[in-house]
Structure formats: structure tokens, C-alpha cells
Design a protein around this motif. Structure first.
Motif, PDB file in Angstrom:
ATOM      1  N   GLN A 182      -3.248 -14.507  38.366  1.00  0.00           N
ATOM      2  CA  GLN A 182      -3.130 -15.962  38.874  1.00  0.00           C
ATOM      3  C   GLN A 182      -1.946 -16.140  39.553  1.00  0.00           C
ATOM      4  OE1 GLN A 182      -2.705 -17.923  34.793  1.00  0.00           O
ATOM      5  NE2 GLN A 182      -5.071 -17.604  34.340  1.00  0.00           N
ATOM      6  N   ARG A 183      -1.051 -15.155  39.343  1.00  0.00           N
ATOM      7  CA  ARG A 183       0.296 -15.354  40.293  1.00  0.00           C
ATOM      8  C   ARG A 183       0.142 -14.557  41.631  1.00  0.00           C
ATOM      9  NH1 ARG A 183       5.239 -14.302  35.776  1.00  0.00           N
ATOM     10  NH2 ARG A 183       4.557 -15.607  34.314  1.00  0.00           N
ATOM     11  N   GLY A 184      -1.160 -14.158  41.926  1.00  0.00           N
ATOM     12  CA  GLY A 184      -1.327 -13.484  43.313  1.00  0.00           C
ATOM     13  C   GLY A 184      -1.150 -12.056  43.238  1.00  0.00           C
ATOM     14  N   MET A 185      -0.980 -11.380  42.404  1.00  0.00           N
ATOM     15  CA  MET A 185      -1.063  -9.824  42.320  1.00  0.00           C
ATOM     16  C   MET A 185      -2.334  -9.365  42.385  1.00  0.00           C
ATOM     17  SD  MET A 185       1.071  -7.006  39.899  1.00  0.00           S
ATOM     18  CE  MET A 185       2.385  -7.785  40.196  1.00  0.00           C
ATOM     19  N   LEU A 186      -2.467  -8.458  43.517  1.00  0.00           N
ATOM     20  CA  LEU A 186      -3.799  -7.736  44.147  1.00  0.00           C
ATOM     21  C   LEU A 186      -4.105  -6.390  43.506  1.00  0.00           C
ATOM     22  CD1 LEU A 186      -3.519  -8.855  47.682  1.00  0.00           C
ATOM     23  CD2 LEU A 186      -4.581  -9.909  45.908  1.00  0.00           C
ATOM     24  N   SER A 191     -10.047  -3.414  41.328  1.00  0.00           N
ATOM     25  CA  SER A 191     -10.795  -4.248  40.621  1.00  0.00           C
ATOM     26  C   SER A 191     -10.620  -4.391  38.926  1.00  0.00           C
ATOM     27  CB  SER A 191     -12.179  -4.110  40.439  1.00  0.00           C
ATOM     28  OG  SER A 191     -12.722  -3.006  39.954  1.00  0.00           O
ATOM     29  N   ASP A 192     -10.578  -5.362  38.213  1.00  0.00           N
ATOM     30  CA  ASP A 192     -10.278  -5.525  36.851  1.00  0.00           C
ATOM     31  C   ASP A 192     -10.931  -4.406  36.012  1.00  0.00           C
ATOM     32  OD1 ASP A 192      -8.897  -7.681  37.551  1.00  0.00           O
ATOM     33  OD2 ASP A 192      -9.931  -9.251  36.462  1.00  0.00           O
ATOM     34  N   GLU A 193     -12.314  -4.156  36.506  1.00  0.00           N
ATOM     35  CA  GLU A 193     -13.106  -3.245  35.855  1.00  0.00           C
ATOM     36  C   GLU A 193     -12.634  -1.613  36.015  1.00  0.00           C
ATOM     37  OE1 GLU A 193     -17.960  -1.720  35.409  1.00  0.00           O
ATOM     38  OE2 GLU A 193     -16.959  -2.808  37.383  1.00  0.00           O
ATOM     39  N   VAL A 194     -12.033  -1.422  37.125  1.00  0.00           N
ATOM     40  CA  VAL A 194     -11.174  -0.161  37.268  1.00  0.00           C
ATOM     41  C   VAL A 194     -10.082   0.021  36.453  1.00  0.00           C
ATOM     42  CG1 VAL A 194     -10.130   1.378  39.014  1.00  0.00           C
ATOM     43  CG2 VAL A 194     -12.397   0.376  39.586  1.00  0.00           C
ATOM     44  N   LEU A 195      -9.146  -1.307  36.560  1.00  0.00           N
ATOM     45  CA  LEU A 195      -7.993  -1.023  35.717  1.00  0.00           C
ATOM     46  C   LEU A 195      -8.298  -0.712  34.246  1.00  0.00           C
ATOM     47  CD1 LEU A 195      -6.116  -4.077  37.746  1.00  0.00           C
ATOM     48  CD2 LEU A 195      -5.308  -1.917  37.679  1.00  0.00           C
ATOM     49  N   LEU A 196      -8.908  -1.932  33.684  1.00  0.00           N
ATOM     50  CA  LEU A 196      -9.275  -1.621  32.447  1.00  0.00           C
ATOM     51  C   LEU A 196      -9.949  -0.287  31.856  1.00  0.00           C
ATOM     52  CD1 LEU A 196     -10.398  -5.361  31.619  1.00  0.00           C
ATOM     53  CD2 LEU A 196      -8.246  -4.283  31.284  1.00  0.00           C
ATOM     54  N   ALA A 197     -10.775   0.075  32.959  1.00  0.00           N
ATOM     55  CA  ALA A 197     -11.457   1.536  32.515  1.00  0.00           C
ATOM     56  C   ALA A 197     -10.320   2.519  32.425  1.00  0.00           C
ATOM     57  CB  ALA A 197     -12.282   2.019  33.545  1.00  0.00           C
ATOM     58  N   LYS A 246     -11.654   8.514  40.477  1.00  0.00           N
ATOM     59  CA  LYS A 246     -10.415   9.097  41.000  1.00  0.00           C
ATOM     60  C   LYS A 246      -9.331   8.203  40.914  1.00  0.00           C
ATOM     61  CE  LYS A 246     -11.662  12.823  44.029  1.00  0.00           C
ATOM     62  NZ  LYS A 246     -11.884  13.373  45.432  1.00  0.00           N
ATOM     63  N   GLU A 247      -9.835   6.706  41.239  1.00  0.00           N
ATOM     64  CA  GLU A 247      -8.577   5.420  40.837  1.00  0.00           C
ATOM     65  C   GLU A 247      -8.214   5.385  39.714  1.00  0.00           C
ATOM     66  OE1 GLU A 247      -7.738   2.927  43.679  1.00  0.00           O
ATOM     67  OE2 GLU A 247      -8.028   5.079  44.576  1.00  0.00           O
ATOM     68  N   MET A 248      -9.078   5.474  38.689  1.00  0.00           N
ATOM     69  CA  MET A 248      -8.679   5.489  37.235  1.00  0.00           C
ATOM     70  C   MET A 248      -7.423   6.597  36.763  1.00  0.00           C
ATOM     71  SD  MET A 248     -12.491   4.904  35.679  1.00  0.00           S
ATOM     72  CE  MET A 248     -13.665   3.600  36.621  1.00  0.00           C
TER      73      MET A 248
END
Length: 273
Positions: A182-186, A191-197, A246-248
């Protein structure tokens, strides 16, 4: 650039089509008999072919059969002097995309032929995009399956503390990520899916942590802490072996770093993290 083959024994037809399509940015090749057309199709793999049905040697229908044996994705528009429904039907059964009637006028090329070419190429592109989307969907399913499998392994190793800790981490992280979005952080495009995984798998390296250390009831010794602090690196190295994870792996490797530099494994500080 779209590669286009004109296969016709009439020089006038070849020159007219060549001039028309070169002006529109096509890479145009010419063939004046069936054998030459087949050779060009095998060697150059054009995206689109204008194919005369009546040429010396191999006729257009023979070329059509051979062309689709070489590459079934090639779009072929047949050229015919007579609108013979039976011949056109046979050509379409053999894989022809469409047909045009000769002789051509410039107006006919602009109003009819160009539209047929655009339709043929668009259909090819649409089909390729659909196949790519299906492949990407399949790949995502495989990646999700791997994440789920690793998560299950972690739960089996330590069904109480680690499983509950990971579940809470994912729950809290989802809320924090939403606020930061919401504050604009990219998040560097993650993606949210990769971050949460990545958060779900952050303790996967504990697979290699000895159980006597993992489940020790009292304080760990300095040597034991050294082994325990290896689990982010161990976990990242597991995930780095799998292209889709690899991103995870980055999240797993650095999840114990602290903003003041007191974390591990690399002691990163502030913006270094």
C-alpha cells in the motif's frame, strides 16, 4: 521479421507479391517449382507460404503435404486461378490456411490478401501464447508442489515448534507485505506468492541440523550455535538447485540477518540486507 515464401512458376506473380510484402517489412523468398519450394521450406522454415497449386514437377498439393511433415506450424495460403471448391477443400484438408485467386490487382492485395496474412499470423501467435500460458501454469503447479513438499518435510522434522513458528511467520508476513504494498514497496519485482513461499520455507535448512541440537532442552554451546546458524545457508543451497525456487532461496539465506548487523550468516547491516 516474418519470413514469407512465394512459390509460383509465374514470374509476374512472384515479383508482384515480393514487392508488395517487402514494402511492408517481410523477408520474402521466391521459389519457381515444387522442388525448389520444398528445399526452401526445409532450409529456411518460413512462417508463411504463398503456394501455387500448379507448378512444374511437384504440384502444390504435394508440396503442401511435404511442408507440414517438415513443420506443421507453417501457415500456407494457396494460390489458384480458378475457385475450384473441390481442390480448395482438398488443400484445406491437407493443412492450407486460406486461398487467394489470381491474377492479383493492387487493390485485391491490400483489401483481401493482407487481411488473410494478418489473420493467419495472428492465429499462429494466439495459439503459441495459449501454449505458453499452459506451460507457465504447469510450471507454477510444479513449483507450488515443491514448496508444499518441502513444507511438509519441515513439519515432519519438528511438528510442534517449527511448524507453528512457520505458520505464524507466514500469517504475520502476509499482513506486513500488504501494508508495505500500500505504501508503494515493490520488493524488487517479487510477487507476494514468491515472498510468502520463501517465508514458508525459511527453516528448510534445519533438515541438516542434528536433532540433538534442534531439540536440546537447555542452552546451546558456542559450537552448537555455530551449527544451528548454518541452517539459512543450508536451506538456500537446497533451493538454489531448483530453477523455480531460486528467488525464494534469497529469502531463506538472509532471513536471520538483523538491521543492526548482529544477525547471521553474513552479519549484513542496514541497506546491505
Amino acid at each position: 521479421m516474418v519470413k514469407l515464401l512465394v512459390a509460383d512458376d509465374e514470374q509476374k506473380i512472384c515479383r508482384l507479391l515480393e514487392s508488395f510484402f517487402v514494402e511492408r517489412g517481410f523477408n520474402v523468398m521466391l521459389a519457381h517449382d515444387g522442388k525448389e519450394a520444398i528445399s526452401c521450406i526445409r532450409n529456411e522454415r518460413p512462417h508463411l507460404v504463398f503456394l501455387d497449386l500448379h507448378m512444374p514437377g511437384l504440384n502444390g498439393l504435394d508440396v503442401l503435404k511435404e511442408a507440414h511433415l517438415v513443420d506443421e506450424t507453417i501457415k500456407i495460403i494457396i494460390i489458384t486461378a480458378i475457385e475450384d471448391e473441390e481442390t480448395i477443400r482438398k488443400a484445406k484438408l491437407l493443412g492450407a490456411t486460406d486461398y487467394v485467386i489470381k491474377p492479383f490487382s493492387l487493390e485485391y492485395l491490400k483489401e483481401e490478401v493482407l487481411a488473410k496474412v494478418s489473420t493467419s499470423l495472428y492465429e499462429d501467435l494466439r495459439t503459441s501464447n495459449e501454449k505458453l500460458k499452459r506451460s507457465l501454469d504447469d510450471l507454477r503447479q510444479v513449483t507450488r508442489g515443491l514448496v508444499s513438499a518441502f513444507s511438509m518435510v519441515i513439519s515432519k522434522i519438528d511438528p510442534h515448534y517449527t511448524h507453528e513458528h512457520v505458520s505464524r511467520s507466514v500469517e504475520y508476513a502476509a499482513k506486513i507485505i500488504a501494508k508495505l504494498r500500500q505504501r508503494g514497496m515493490l520488493f524488487n519485482g517479487m510477487s507476494d506468492e514468491v515472498l510468502l513461499a520463501g517465508i514458508l520455507l525459511h527453516d528448510v535448512g534445519k533438515i541438516f541440523t542434528p536433532k540433538e541440537i534442534l531439540f536440546k532442552p537447555g542452552p546451546l554451546s558456542d559450537e552448537e550455535w555455530k551449527i544451528m546458524r548454518q541452517h539459512p545457508v543450508d536451506g538456500a543451497e537446497i533451493l538454489e538447485q531448483i530453477a523455480g525456487l531460486k528467488e525464494m532461496a534469497k529469502i531463506v539465506r538472509y532471513h536471520q540477518e538483523a538491521y543492526d548487523g548482529s544477525g547471521y550468516p553474513d552479519g549484513l547491516k542496514g541497506e546491505e540486507i
